[in-house]
Write an enzyme that holds these catalytic residues in place. Structure first.
Site, PDB file in Angstrom:
ATOM      1  N   PHE A 149       0.817  -1.223   0.000  1.00  0.00           N
ATOM      2  CA  PHE A 149       0.000   0.000   0.000  1.00  0.00           C
ATOM      3  C   PHE A 149       0.843   1.261   0.000  1.00  0.00           C
ATOM      4  O   PHE A 149       0.367   2.325  -0.388  1.00  0.00           O
ATOM      5  CB  PHE A 149      -0.930   0.010   1.233  1.00  0.00           C
ATOM      6  CG  PHE A 149      -0.240   0.465   2.498  1.00  0.00           C
ATOM      7  CD1 PHE A 149      -0.110   1.821   2.779  1.00  0.00           C
ATOM      8  CD2 PHE A 149       0.316  -0.440   3.393  1.00  0.00           C
ATOM      9  CE1 PHE A 149       0.560   2.260   3.919  1.00  0.00           C
ATOM     10  CE2 PHE A 149       0.991  -0.016   4.527  1.00  0.00           C
ATOM     11  CZ  PHE A 149       1.108   1.337   4.790  1.00  0.00           C
ATOM     12  N   LYS A 173      -1.272  -7.183  -9.147  1.00  0.00           N
ATOM     13  CA  LYS A 173      -2.217  -7.304  -8.018  1.00  0.00           C
ATOM     14  C   LYS A 173      -1.771  -6.257  -6.988  1.00  0.00           C
ATOM     15  O   LYS A 173      -0.895  -6.497  -6.168  1.00  0.00           O
ATOM     16  CB  LYS A 173      -2.122  -8.730  -7.438  1.00  0.00           C
ATOM     17  CG  LYS A 173      -3.354  -9.240  -6.699  1.00  0.00           C
ATOM     18  CD  LYS A 173      -3.855  -8.374  -5.584  1.00  0.00           C
ATOM     19  CE  LYS A 173      -3.063  -8.516  -4.315  1.00  0.00           C
ATOM     20  NZ  LYS A 173      -3.483  -7.526  -3.266  1.00  0.00           N
ATOM     21  N   GLU A 176      -4.995  -3.749  -1.773  1.00  0.00           N
ATOM     22  CA  GLU A 176      -6.440  -3.488  -1.697  1.00  0.00           C
ATOM     23  C   GLU A 176      -6.740  -2.245  -0.851  1.00  0.00           C
ATOM     24  O   GLU A 176      -7.874  -1.787  -0.786  1.00  0.00           O
ATOM     25  CB  GLU A 176      -7.188  -4.716  -1.163  1.00  0.00           C
ATOM     26  CG  GLU A 176      -6.839  -5.154   0.260  1.00  0.00           C
ATOM     27  CD  GLU A 176      -5.603  -6.049   0.354  1.00  0.00           C
ATOM     28  OE1 GLU A 176      -4.628  -5.819  -0.382  1.00  0.00           O
ATOM     29  OE2 GLU A 176      -5.624  -6.979   1.196  1.00  0.00           O
ATOM     30  N   ARG A 177      -5.701  -1.676  -0.193  1.00  0.00           N
ATOM     31  CA  ARG A 177      -5.947  -0.491   0.644  1.00  0.00           C
ATOM     32  C   ARG A 177      -6.071   0.786  -0.193  1.00  0.00           C
ATOM     33  O   ARG A 177      -6.787   1.703   0.170  1.00  0.00           O
ATOM     34  CB  ARG A 177      -4.794  -0.279   1.622  1.00  0.00           C
ATOM     35  CG  ARG A 177      -4.373  -1.505   2.366  1.00  0.00           C
ATOM     36  CD  ARG A 177      -4.392  -1.283   3.850  1.00  0.00           C
ATOM     37  NE  ARG A 177      -4.001  -2.498   4.532  1.00  0.00           N
ATOM     38  CZ  ARG A 177      -4.790  -3.545   4.727  1.00  0.00           C
ATOM     39  NH1 ARG A 177      -6.041  -3.516   4.317  1.00  0.00           N
ATOM     40  NH2 ARG A 177      -4.353  -4.616   5.345  1.00  0.00           N
ATOM     41  N   SER A 226       5.312  -6.923   3.365  1.00  0.00           N
ATOM     42  CA  SER A 226       5.894  -7.247   4.666  1.00  0.00           C
ATOM     43  C   SER A 226       6.645  -8.584   4.587  1.00  0.00           C
ATOM     44  O   SER A 226       6.367  -9.427   3.730  1.00  0.00           O
ATOM     45  CB  SER A 226       4.784  -7.310   5.714  1.00  0.00           C
ATOM     46  OG  SER A 226       3.855  -8.307   5.345  1.00  0.00           O
ATOM     47  N   CYS A 281       9.615   1.843   3.412  1.00  0.00           N
ATOM     48  CA  CYS A 281      10.562   0.756   3.713  1.00  0.00           C
ATOM     49  C   CYS A 281      11.970   1.297   3.834  1.00  0.00           C
ATOM     50  O   CYS A 281      12.855   0.613   4.301  1.00  0.00           O
ATOM     51  CB  CYS A 281      10.505  -0.316   2.643  1.00  0.00           C
ATOM     52  SG  CYS A 281      11.179   0.252   1.087  1.00  0.00           S
ATOM     53  N   GLU A 384       9.536  -3.936  12.929  1.00  0.00           N
ATOM     54  CA  GLU A 384       9.325  -2.787  12.041  1.00  0.00           C
ATOM     55  C   GLU A 384       8.043  -2.101  12.525  1.00  0.00           C
ATOM     56  O   GLU A 384       6.972  -2.723  12.502  1.00  0.00           O
ATOM     57  CB  GLU A 384       9.140  -3.272  10.597  1.00  0.00           C
ATOM     58  CG  GLU A 384       8.864  -2.140   9.636  1.00  0.00           C
ATOM     59  CD  GLU A 384       8.588  -2.623   8.207  1.00  0.00           C
ATOM     60  OE1 GLU A 384       7.791  -3.572   8.022  1.00  0.00           O
ATOM     61  OE2 GLU A 384       9.163  -2.042   7.281  1.00  0.00           O
TER      62      GLU A 384
HETATM   63  P1  NAD Z   1       1.518  -6.569   3.132  1.00  0.00           P
HETATM   64  O1  NAD Z   1       2.541  -7.652   3.201  1.00  0.00           O
HETATM   65  O2  NAD Z   1       0.427  -6.555   4.125  1.00  0.00           O
HETATM   66  O3  NAD Z   1       0.810  -6.579   1.686  1.00  0.00           O
HETATM   67  C1  NAD Z   1       1.549  -6.612   0.502  1.00  0.00           C
HETATM   68  C2  NAD Z   1       0.746  -7.340  -0.571  1.00  0.00           C
HETATM   69  O4  NAD Z   1       0.531  -8.685  -0.152  1.00  0.00           O
HETATM   70  C3  NAD Z   1      -0.618  -6.729  -0.834  1.00  0.00           C
HETATM   71  O5  NAD Z   1      -0.875  -6.724  -2.215  1.00  0.00           O
HETATM   72  C4  NAD Z   1      -1.564  -7.648  -0.076  1.00  0.00           C
HETATM   73  O6  NAD Z   1      -2.832  -7.743  -0.688  1.00  0.00           O
HETATM   74  C5  NAD Z   1      -0.864  -8.984  -0.129  1.00  0.00           C
HETATM   75  N1  NAD Z   1      -1.142  -9.817   1.061  1.00  0.00           N
HETATM   76  C6  NAD Z   1      -1.403  -9.379   2.325  1.00  0.00           C
HETATM   77  N2  NAD Z   1      -1.629 -10.424   3.137  1.00  0.00           N
HETATM   78  C7  NAD Z   1      -1.499 -11.533   2.391  1.00  0.00           C
HETATM   79  C8  NAD Z   1      -1.600 -12.934   2.692  1.00  0.00           C
HETATM   80  N3  NAD Z   1      -1.876 -13.367   3.913  1.00  0.00           N
HETATM   81  N4  NAD Z   1      -1.403 -13.804   1.689  1.00  0.00           N
HETATM   82  C9  NAD Z   1      -1.118 -13.376   0.444  1.00  0.00           C
HETATM   83  N5  NAD Z   1      -1.009 -12.069   0.110  1.00  0.00           N
HETATM   84  C10 NAD Z   1      -1.183 -11.153   1.074  1.00  0.00           C
HETATM   85  O7  NAD Z   1       2.351  -5.191   3.147  1.00  0.00           O
HETATM   86  P2  NAD Z   1       1.763  -3.713   3.215  1.00  0.00           P
HETATM   87  O8  NAD Z   1       1.266  -3.459   4.593  1.00  0.00           O
HETATM   88  O9  NAD Z   1       0.873  -3.448   2.071  1.00  0.00           O
HETATM   89  O10 NAD Z   1       3.100  -2.875   2.965  1.00  0.00           O
HETATM   90  C11 NAD Z   1       3.987  -2.492   3.978  1.00  0.00           C
HETATM   91  C12 NAD Z   1       5.172  -3.421   4.054  1.00  0.00           C
HETATM   92  O11 NAD Z   1       5.854  -3.441   2.791  1.00  0.00           O
HETATM   93  C13 NAD Z   1       6.214  -2.970   5.055  1.00  0.00           C
HETATM   94  O12 NAD Z   1       6.692  -4.098   5.744  1.00  0.00           O
HETATM   95  C14 NAD Z   1       7.303  -2.347   4.202  1.00  0.00           C
HETATM   96  O13 NAD Z   1       8.585  -2.345   4.781  1.00  0.00           O
HETATM   97  C15 NAD Z   1       7.256  -3.240   3.008  1.00  0.00           C
HETATM   98  N6  NAD Z   1       7.860  -2.610   1.841  1.00  0.00           N
HETATM   99  C16 NAD Z   1       9.055  -3.106   1.406  1.00  0.00           C
HETATM  100  C17 NAD Z   1       9.694  -2.527   0.330  1.00  0.00           C
HETATM  101  C18 NAD Z   1      11.009  -3.061  -0.161  1.00  0.00           C
HETATM  102  O14 NAD Z   1      11.390  -2.773  -1.289  1.00  0.00           O
HETATM  103  N7  NAD Z   1      11.707  -3.846   0.630  1.00  0.00           N
HETATM  104  C19 NAD Z   1       9.098  -1.441  -0.323  1.00  0.00           C
HETATM  105  C20 NAD Z   1       7.867  -0.965   0.141  1.00  0.00           C
HETATM  106  C21 NAD Z   1       7.250  -1.571   1.227  1.00  0.00           C
END
Ligand code: NAD
Length: 499
Positions: A149, A173, A176-177, A226, A281, A384
């Site tokens: 998101f 994909k 969804e937020r 994450s 991140c 984090e």
């Molecule tokens: P998230 O892991 O909750 O969601 C990321 C994606 O995974 C979304 O599209 C979501 O729909 C999907 N998802 C969520 N739960 C799932 C599940 N149980 N099974 C399958 N798919 C699922 O992350 P977020 O809250 O959207 O984003 C924040 C996180 O992303 C932070 O930890 C941040 O550090 C990380 N991030 C990392 C980078 C990098 O390059 N390392 C860059 C940006 C963000």
């Protein structure tokens, strides 16, 4: 209530699963839209259509594909304000920050304009007698990206640029937020000339993600989000024989040496720690001053700067420094972590838990929070937080500070502030972290370099954007060719046998 669907075969379509998620305005706490959550059947049908569109796109000459990217850049600039507004409305970040989100994605698309050059392959003339050898970078077919998101424009563009630039079809994909901007980007790609079906945007949750991971046609999956989800996707995607790269969470340390310019270090920490409410991140979430005197000076410089921070809704334009967190759950989690820091004995210098804003009482705001004297064992240090919380861990020496960054399970970014070139050089060489800043707090590489962390922040061999993106979305094929001599010698009508 507005319903947000998918982008399939060049048009917006409503979801058919009957399942929806709420999309909030984080500043007011109100639900402003519902986003459809795709079923496995919807995802599979979109992939099938993408696979049909892909061969013709792959056969389009590379310059023509690059021209689509060129036009896409023009359209992004044309619609910059519209995109930024839609982004801020769902994410909550300030408008200048939302423009930055679009801009950093746009720069990756600019880099993709050079795809014909980057994809030229390799050639060895006369590798043997009459033998030439060459390598081609061929498209994989259909690739998919799953994005978080916190950068709803930039991170989708890191993927929907390089994958189609090489003739792949691409399934995005998004989170969804905040699903509106990815759909707007898809519309602009179509306006720029991308054929229908080459880019499909499927909104959804775990069901859609699992359908991507299990779909036999999808050859590669790029994930950003994450760490627990990154690990899950990496394991399941690899087990299903796909090429997978996953980028996860972070805990970025900034080492402040006694010889650093303390005003510069404090300014850097405030911007890098509280910008975008800490939902980056590459945010700096741990300050590591070296020596008690350095720590005292740093805290003294930080407090007045943090007190001046303006927190508010994006509608205040550039009058605010950061906005709300993305959801109520995110806000509650950050507040609970602050409470755990207090309970575990860290010194709470500034407390943002009770922050309220007149007229926005139901918004997901957390005020700027500063901890001092945190230790390795505390949850505020291990986890984090992804909120406007800066945690200070005092180190006695440079080696102890370096050790802290190196021992932490995350390895995305880090920075050192010093005037000493030798210390900076030693740090950059030894630290086991993907992106390093020297007197630069957020060392996000530009589009023509690659982006990626290590340890629990990155899984897979290749980074994102830059040359690595073209490696990730292509398969190398190497051809060895021998042409028997003969024709040039005149009127011979039979090939000679191979010598
Ligand atoms: P998230 O892991 O909750 O969601 C990321 C994606 O995974 C979304 O599209 C979501 O729909 C999907 N998802 C969520 N739960 C799932 C599940 N149980 N099974 C399958 N798919 C699922 O992350 P977020 O809250 O959207 O984003 C924040 C996180 O992303 C932070 O930890 C941040 O550090 C990380 N991030 C990392 C980078 C990098 O390059 N390392 C860059 C940006 C963000």
């Amino acid at each position: 209530m507005q319903e947000i669907g998918h982008w399939i075969n060049g048009r917006r379509v409503a979801g058919t699963s009957g399942r929806f998620a709420d999309v909030y305005n984080p500043a007011t706490g109100e639900v402003q839209a519902k986003v459809a959550l795709a079923s496995k059947a919807e995802l599979d049908a979109a992939v099938e259509a993408a696979a049909k569109a892909q061969p013709k796109w792959a056969a389009t000459n590379p310059q023509r594909r690059a021209r689509v990217m060129m036009e896409f850049v023009r359209l992004l600039n044309r619609d910059m304000d519209k995109l930024a507004e839609a982004l801020s409305r769902e994410h909550g970040k300030t408008l200048p920050d939302a423009r930055g989100d679009v801009q950093r994605g746009l720069e990756v698309i600019e880099f993709c304009i050079g795809a014909p050059h980057l994809l030229k392959g390799e050639f060895t003339d006369s590798a043997g007698p009459g033998i030439d050898m060459y390598s081609m970078r061929q498209p994989l077919g259909v690739a998919a990206g799953i994005t978080p998101f916190n950068f709803p424009a930039m991170i989708p563009m890191w993927k929907m640029g390089p994958a189609p630039a090489r003739g792949n079809a691409f399934i995005l994909k998004p989170s969804e937020r905040d699903p509106s901007v990815p759909l707007m980007l898809a519309e602009l790609m179509q306006e720029a000339g991308l054929p229908d079906g080459v880019l499909q945007v499927i909104n959804g949750d775990k069901e859609a993600v699992d359908a991507i991971l299990d779909n036999r046609t999808i050859a590669a999956v790029g994930f950003v989000g994450s760490t627990p989800i990154a690990e899950y996707i990496y394991a399941r995607g690899c087990a299903n024989g796909k090429r997978v790269q996953c980028f996860g969470g972070a805990k970025n340390h900034m080492i402040v040496m006694p010889d650093a310019d303390m005003d510069q270090a404090a300014d850097a920490l405030v911007g890098a720690g509280y910008g975008a409410a800490g939902e980056r991140c590459m945010a700096i979430s741990v300050a590591v001053p070296v020596g008690e005197a350095t720590a005292d000076r740093l805290i003294e410089k930080l407090v007045p700067r943090i007190e001046k921070l303006k927190v508010g809704p994006y509608t205040a334009g550039s009058d605010v420094d950061y906005g709300p967190l993305v959801t109520r759950a995110a806000m509650e989690r950050v507040k609970a972590l602050i409470t755990s820091g207090v309970e575990q004995g860290a010194e709470l210098v500034m407390d943002g838990r009770d922050f309220t804003l007149q007229g926005y009482e139901n918004g997901f705001f957390v005020g700027p929070t500063l901890f001092d004297r945190a230790t390795r064992e505390m949850e505020i240090y291990k986890q984090e937080i992804f909120g406007p919380v800066q945690t200070t861990v005092r180190a006695k020496s440079y080696e102890e500070a370096l050790g802290l960054a190196m021992d932490h399970e995350y390895g995305n970014g880090t920075a050192i502030f010093t005037r000493d070139g030798d210390t900076a050089r030693d740090f950059a060489n030894r630290v086991n972290i993907g992106m390093v800043g020297i007197n630069v707090p957020i060392p996000v590489p530009l589009a023509y370099h690659t982006f990626g962390g290590g340890k629990k922040s990155g899984f897979g061999d290749l980074n994102q954007h830059g040359p690595d993106a073209f490696r990730f979305y292509t398969r190398t094929k190497t051809v060895t060719a021998r042409w028997p001599s003969g024709l040039k010698e005149g009127g011979e009508f039979h090939f000679k046998p191979m010598e």
